[in-house]
Design a protein around this motif. Structure first.
Motif, PDB file in Angstrom:
ATOM      1  N   THR A   3       0.862  -1.284  -0.049  1.00  0.00           N
ATOM      2  CA  THR A   3       0.100  -0.005  -0.061  1.00  0.00           C
ATOM      3  C   THR A   3       0.855   1.388   0.102  1.00  0.00           C
ATOM      4  OG1 THR A   3      -1.460  -1.184   1.245  1.00  0.00           O
ATOM      5  CG2 THR A   3      -1.980   1.186   1.321  1.00  0.00           C
ATOM      6  N   THR A   4       1.992   1.240   0.977  1.00  0.00           N
ATOM      7  CA  THR A   4       3.053   2.357   0.740  1.00  0.00           C
ATOM      8  C   THR A   4       3.284   2.636  -0.521  1.00  0.00           C
ATOM      9  OG1 THR A   4       3.280   1.749   3.044  1.00  0.00           O
ATOM     10  CG2 THR A   4       4.932   3.418   2.113  1.00  0.00           C
ATOM     11  N   SER A   6       2.291   1.698  -3.515  1.00  0.00           N
ATOM     12  CA  SER A   6       1.366   2.181  -4.352  1.00  0.00           C
ATOM     13  C   SER A   6       1.016   3.750  -4.005  1.00  0.00           C
ATOM     14  CB  SER A   6       0.090   1.147  -4.155  1.00  0.00           C
ATOM     15  OG  SER A   6      -1.122   1.718  -4.937  1.00  0.00           O
TER      16      SER A   6
END
Length: 119
Positions: A3-4, A6
């Motif tokens: 997530t980071t 992305s």
């Protein structure tokens, strides 16, 4: 962790898009400024031509009227040239004697004219 990464990619892409938009906007502003400058130069040139023609017409009219009254305009021109030459010599002598004073006066006159033209 994914997530980071992305989010970083999305932020980087958004930054690139913003940069591209700013650069495109700057190019548009620069083009408009160039066009405005060109228009201003054309208008200034036209105004200069008009003012020159008007000044020449006024000078011719005044000269004709003075001659009609009996004034010798050629003699007036000669006298004015002599006086201008004398004045120029006086100014040059003053500048040579007191250069800093002359510079200060020139700066003061420039500021005054700038102030008047800004109004």
């Amino acid at each position: 962790m994914a997530t980071t990464t992305s989010a970083k990619r999305q932020a980087a892409a958004a930054a690139k898009r913003a940069k591209a938009e700013v650069e495109a906007g700057a190019e548009d502003v620069a083009a408009e400024a160039r066009q405005a400058g060109a228009r201003a130069r054309r208008q200034a040139s036209a105004l200069e031509d008009t003012l020159t023609r008007s000044a020449e017409d006024i000078a011719a009219t005044v000269s004709e009227r003075l001659r009609a009254v009996g004034v010798d305009t050629d003699r007036m021109v000669d006298v004015a040239k002599e006086q201008a030459s004398e004045l120029q010599q006086l100014i040059e002598a003053e500048i040579r004697e007191r250069p800093l004073r002359a510079l200060g006066l020139a700066a003061a006159v420039g500021l005054f004219v700038g102030f008047l033209s800004a109004r």
